[in-house]
Design a protein around this motif. Structure first.
Motif, PDB file in Angstrom:
ATOM      1  N   ILE A 181      56.431  35.940  49.648  1.00 50.79           N
ATOM      2  CA  ILE A 181      55.302  36.856  49.462  1.00 50.79           C
ATOM      3  C   ILE A 181      54.243  36.176  48.600  1.00 50.79           C
ATOM      4  CG2 ILE A 181      54.580  38.921  48.214  1.00 50.79           C
ATOM      5  CD1 ILE A 181      55.793  39.803  50.616  1.00 50.79           C
ATOM      6  N   GLY A 182      52.983  36.271  49.057  1.00 47.39           N
ATOM      7  CA  GLY A 182      51.864  35.756  48.247  1.00 47.39           C
ATOM      8  C   GLY A 182      50.915  36.902  47.930  1.00 47.39           C
ATOM      9  N   VAL A 183      50.261  36.817  46.785  1.00 43.13           N
ATOM     10  CA  VAL A 183      49.222  37.779  46.419  1.00 43.13           C
ATOM     11  C   VAL A 183      48.028  36.991  45.892  1.00 43.13           C
ATOM     12  CG1 VAL A 183      48.602  39.743  44.945  1.00 43.13           C
ATOM     13  CG2 VAL A 183      50.945  39.542  45.799  1.00 43.13           C
ATOM     14  N   LEU A 184      46.835  37.365  46.354  1.00 41.75           N
ATOM     15  CA  LEU A 184      45.597  36.776  45.823  1.00 41.75           C
ATOM     16  C   LEU A 184      44.749  37.937  45.303  1.00 41.75           C
ATOM     17  CD1 LEU A 184      43.494  34.359  45.576  1.00 41.75           C
ATOM     18  CD2 LEU A 184      42.529  35.264  47.699  1.00 41.75           C
ATOM     19  N   THR A 185      44.336  37.846  44.037  1.00 44.94           N
ATOM     20  CA  THR A 185      43.510  38.948  43.508  1.00 44.94           C
ATOM     21  C   THR A 185      42.142  38.442  43.071  1.00 44.94           C
ATOM     22  OG1 THR A 185      44.383  38.672  41.252  1.00 44.94           O
ATOM     23  CG2 THR A 185      45.541  40.224  42.693  1.00 44.94           C
ATOM     24  N   GLY A 186      41.202  39.384  43.104  1.00 49.54           N
ATOM     25  CA  GLY A 186      39.842  39.164  42.621  1.00 49.54           C
ATOM     26  C   GLY A 186      39.504  40.250  41.611  1.00 49.54           C
ATOM     27  N   SER A 187      38.280  40.236  41.151  1.00 49.60           N
ATOM     28  CA  SER A 187      37.897  41.117  40.026  1.00 49.60           C
ATOM     29  C   SER A 187      38.029  42.601  40.358  1.00 49.60           C
ATOM     30  CB  SER A 187      36.462  40.806  39.593  1.00 49.60           C
ATOM     31  OG  SER A 187      35.571  41.148  40.625  1.00 49.60           O
ATOM     32  N   GLY A 188      38.085  42.913  41.647  1.00 47.07           N
ATOM     33  CA  GLY A 188      38.218  44.331  42.033  1.00 47.07           C
ATOM     34  C   GLY A 188      39.493  44.962  41.516  1.00 47.07           C
ATOM     35  N   ILE A 189      40.568  44.166  41.352  1.00 46.37           N
ATOM     36  CA  ILE A 189      41.822  44.758  40.885  1.00 46.37           C
ATOM     37  C   ILE A 189      41.707  45.182  39.413  1.00 46.37           C
ATOM     38  CG2 ILE A 189      42.990  42.620  40.076  1.00 46.37           C
ATOM     39  CD1 ILE A 189      45.576  43.815  41.337  1.00 46.37           C
ATOM     40  N   SER A 190      40.781  44.563  38.699  1.00 43.46           N
ATOM     41  CA  SER A 190      40.629  44.916  37.279  1.00 43.46           C
ATOM     42  C   SER A 190      39.576  46.005  37.052  1.00 43.46           C
ATOM     43  CB  SER A 190      40.246  43.665  36.469  1.00 43.46           C
ATOM     44  OG  SER A 190      41.300  42.723  36.531  1.00 43.46           O
ATOM     45  N   SER A 191      38.888  46.376  38.128  1.00 40.42           N
ATOM     46  CA  SER A 191      37.781  47.340  37.906  1.00 40.42           C
ATOM     47  C   SER A 191      38.330  48.691  37.448  1.00 40.42           C
ATOM     48  CB  SER A 191      36.949  47.496  39.182  1.00 40.42           C
ATOM     49  OG  SER A 191      37.710  48.119  40.172  1.00 40.42           O
ATOM     50  N   GLU A 192      39.559  49.046  37.885  1.00 42.61           N
ATOM     51  CA  GLU A 192      40.108  50.340  37.429  1.00 42.61           C
ATOM     52  C   GLU A 192      40.757  50.224  36.050  1.00 42.61           C
ATOM     53  OE1 GLU A 192      41.377  50.436  41.606  1.00 42.61           O
ATOM     54  OE2 GLU A 192      41.758  52.538  41.186  1.00 42.61           O
ATOM     55  N   SER A 193      40.655  49.007  35.479  1.00 40.36           N
ATOM     56  CA  SER A 193      41.039  48.868  34.069  1.00 40.36           C
ATOM     57  C   SER A 193      39.779  48.869  33.205  1.00 40.36           C
ATOM     58  CB  SER A 193      41.808  47.552  33.858  1.00 40.36           C
ATOM     59  OG  SER A 193      43.029  47.586  34.571  1.00 40.36           O
ATOM     60  N   GLY A 194      38.644  49.155  33.866  1.00 40.37           N
ATOM     61  CA  GLY A 194      37.389  49.267  33.119  1.00 40.37           C
ATOM     62  C   GLY A 194      36.621  47.977  33.000  1.00 40.37           C
ATOM     63  N   ILE A 195      37.035  46.948  33.763  1.00 38.35           N
ATOM     64  CA  ILE A 195      36.319  45.659  33.675  1.00 38.35           C
ATOM     65  C   ILE A 195      35.354  45.544  34.857  1.00 38.35           C
ATOM     66  CG2 ILE A 195      36.560  43.141  33.669  1.00 38.35           C
ATOM     67  CD1 ILE A 195      39.296  43.481  32.435  1.00 38.35           C
ATOM     68  N   PRO A 196      34.050  45.382  34.584  1.00 36.33           N
ATOM     69  CA  PRO A 196      33.079  45.294  35.689  1.00 36.33           C
ATOM     70  C   PRO A 196      33.408  44.102  36.601  1.00 36.33           C
ATOM     71  CG  PRO A 196      31.954  45.325  33.546  1.00 36.33           C
ATOM     72  CD  PRO A 196      33.417  45.191  33.274  1.00 36.33           C
ATOM     73  N   THR A 197      33.170  44.287  37.898  1.00 40.34           N
ATOM     74  CA  THR A 197      33.365  43.150  38.822  1.00 40.34           C
ATOM     75  C   THR A 197      32.170  42.217  38.656  1.00 40.34           C
ATOM     76  OG1 THR A 197      32.151  44.308  40.531  1.00 40.34           O
ATOM     77  CG2 THR A 197      34.566  44.629  40.469  1.00 40.34           C
ATOM     78  N   PHE A 198      32.168  41.164  39.448  1.00 42.19           N
ATOM     79  CA  PHE A 198      31.058  40.210  39.334  1.00 42.19           C
ATOM     80  C   PHE A 198      29.846  40.674  40.116  1.00 42.19           C
ATOM     81  CE2 PHE A 198      32.631  36.785  36.913  1.00 42.19           C
ATOM     82  CZ  PHE A 198      34.001  36.884  37.021  1.00 42.19           C
ATOM     83  N   ARG A 199      30.138  41.117  41.366  1.00 40.38           N
ATOM     84  CA  ARG A 199      29.016  41.329  42.283  1.00 40.38           C
ATOM     85  C   ARG A 199      28.801  42.798  42.640  1.00 40.38           C
ATOM     86  NH1 ARG A 199      31.765  36.768  43.190  1.00 40.38           N
ATOM     87  NH2 ARG A 199      30.595  34.820  43.169  1.00 40.38           N
ATOM     88  N   GLY A 200      29.645  43.639  42.044  1.00 42.70           N
ATOM     89  CA  GLY A 200      29.473  45.071  42.379  1.00 42.70           C
ATOM     90  C   GLY A 200      28.218  45.613  41.706  1.00 42.70           C
ATOM     91  N   LYS A 201      27.931  46.890  41.973  1.00 45.11           N
ATOM     92  CA  LYS A 201      26.687  47.464  41.420  1.00 45.11           C
ATOM     93  C   LYS A 201      26.741  47.479  39.889  1.00 45.11           C
ATOM     94  CE  LYS A 201      28.308  52.177  42.439  1.00 45.11           C
ATOM     95  NZ  LYS A 201      29.655  51.600  42.572  1.00 45.11           N
ATOM     96  N   ASP A 202      27.982  47.602  39.326  1.00 46.94           N
ATOM     97  CA  ASP A 202      28.097  47.586  37.852  1.00 46.94           C
ATOM     98  C   ASP A 202      28.397  46.152  37.394  1.00 46.94           C
ATOM     99  OD1 ASP A 202      31.657  48.393  37.441  1.00 46.94           O
ATOM    100  OD2 ASP A 202      30.581  47.067  38.814  1.00 46.94           O
ATOM    101  N   GLY A 203      28.164  45.181  38.307  1.00 50.58           N
ATOM    102  CA  GLY A 203      28.690  43.831  38.113  1.00 50.58           C
ATOM    103  C   GLY A 203      28.187  43.114  36.866  1.00 50.58           C
TER     104      GLY A 203
END
Ligand code: APR
Length: 247
Positions: free
Chosen positions: A18-40
């Protein structure tokens, strides 16, 4: 909500890798803004102004202040149920690898062990000259900080635009991903080419790709399953039902 049972039917049953690749979206529900989202995080700055060797050379104070601001934003962030589900996956499968583009350290905080931080870690600094490295657990007194060993500038221990990946690490990730029965891609826009390439090549070797993202990304066009949901809400449900079906 997604039709979880249809999805479970489509997922491979005989699973060893099993492999998993994550990006900033997984942290957005921990309150961390993503890079390119509207709150980026990029909304006030252009990446080229900050996350590049040139930007650091031109204005190390601005670059350090930006990373210090980001550390203040993320220092109280906690792993969310999506991070925790990935830890459970790691405990369940003998052959597991988590590759993250995130530098926030939340996967490690959640308890992930078999983890590759492809883009480094914002909580680490390294010397621009010697091999010195340190963890930045407290706010930096003097910006930009100097290396206590040789006196040269310290820099954030992250991969900047225009810098090259460690090829050895990429080869290790690719050879593992190529063996994966399933690869989960969670919360990444696919704007950075190398992670997309690693996943696509694995799919060409037979890996089944499951993407979780609240909107379409550059992975969606080739993912075997696209789950248009928030990771912290959907991944725990998906993981619970899939795990039960594997027993
Ligand atoms: N659940 C799932 N996906 C989400 C959620 C969520 N709750 N919130 C946001 N997303 C998705 C967005 O739809 C977007 O596709 O997460 C993705 C975040 O994309 P980016 O902000 O581009 O972040 P990422 O893909 O990790 O960027 C890759 O680029 O800036 C560089 O080095 C930096 O590692 C970063 C890399």
């Amino acid at each position: 909500m997604i039709d979880i049972y249809t999805i479970i039917q489509k997922l491979p049953k005989n699973v060893n890798y099993i492999g998993v690749l994550t990006g900033s979206g997984i942290s957005s529900e921990s309150g961390i803004p993503t890079f390119r989202g509207k709150d980026g995080l990029w909304k006030n700055y252009r990446p080229e102004e900050l996350a590049t060797p040139y930007a650091f050379q031109k204005n190390p104070v601005l670059v350090w202040e930006w990373y210090e601001m980001r550390r203040q934003v993320i220092k109280n962030a906690k792993p969310n149920p999506a991070h925790n589900s990935i830890v459970e996956m790691e405990e369940f499968f003998e052959n597991f690898l988590l590759v993250t583009q995130n530098v926030d350290g939340l996967h490690e905080k959640a308890g992930s062990k078999n983890l590759i931080e492809l883009h480094g870690n914002i909580w680490r600094a390294r010397c621009t000259y010697c091999d010195y490295k340190e963890f930045l657990n407290t706010p930096i007194e003097k910006i930009p900080p100097a290396c206590p060993k040789c006196g040269h500038l310290l820099r954030p221990d992250v991969l900047w635009f225009g810098e090259s990946y460690d090829v050895k690490i990429l080869n290790n990730v690719q050879s593992f991903f190529n063996k994966c029965d399933v690869i989960f891609v969670i919360g990444s826009s696919g704007q950075v080419f190398v992670p997309v390439y690693l996943v696509k090549q694995a799919q060409l070797q037979g890996s089944f790709i499951v993407e979780v993202n609240i909107e379409r990304s550059l992975y969606t066009s080739f993912a075997d399953i696209f789950i248009p949901e928030k990771a912290a809400e959907s991944l725990p449900v998906l993981w619970r039902e899939w795990k039960n079906s594997l027993k």
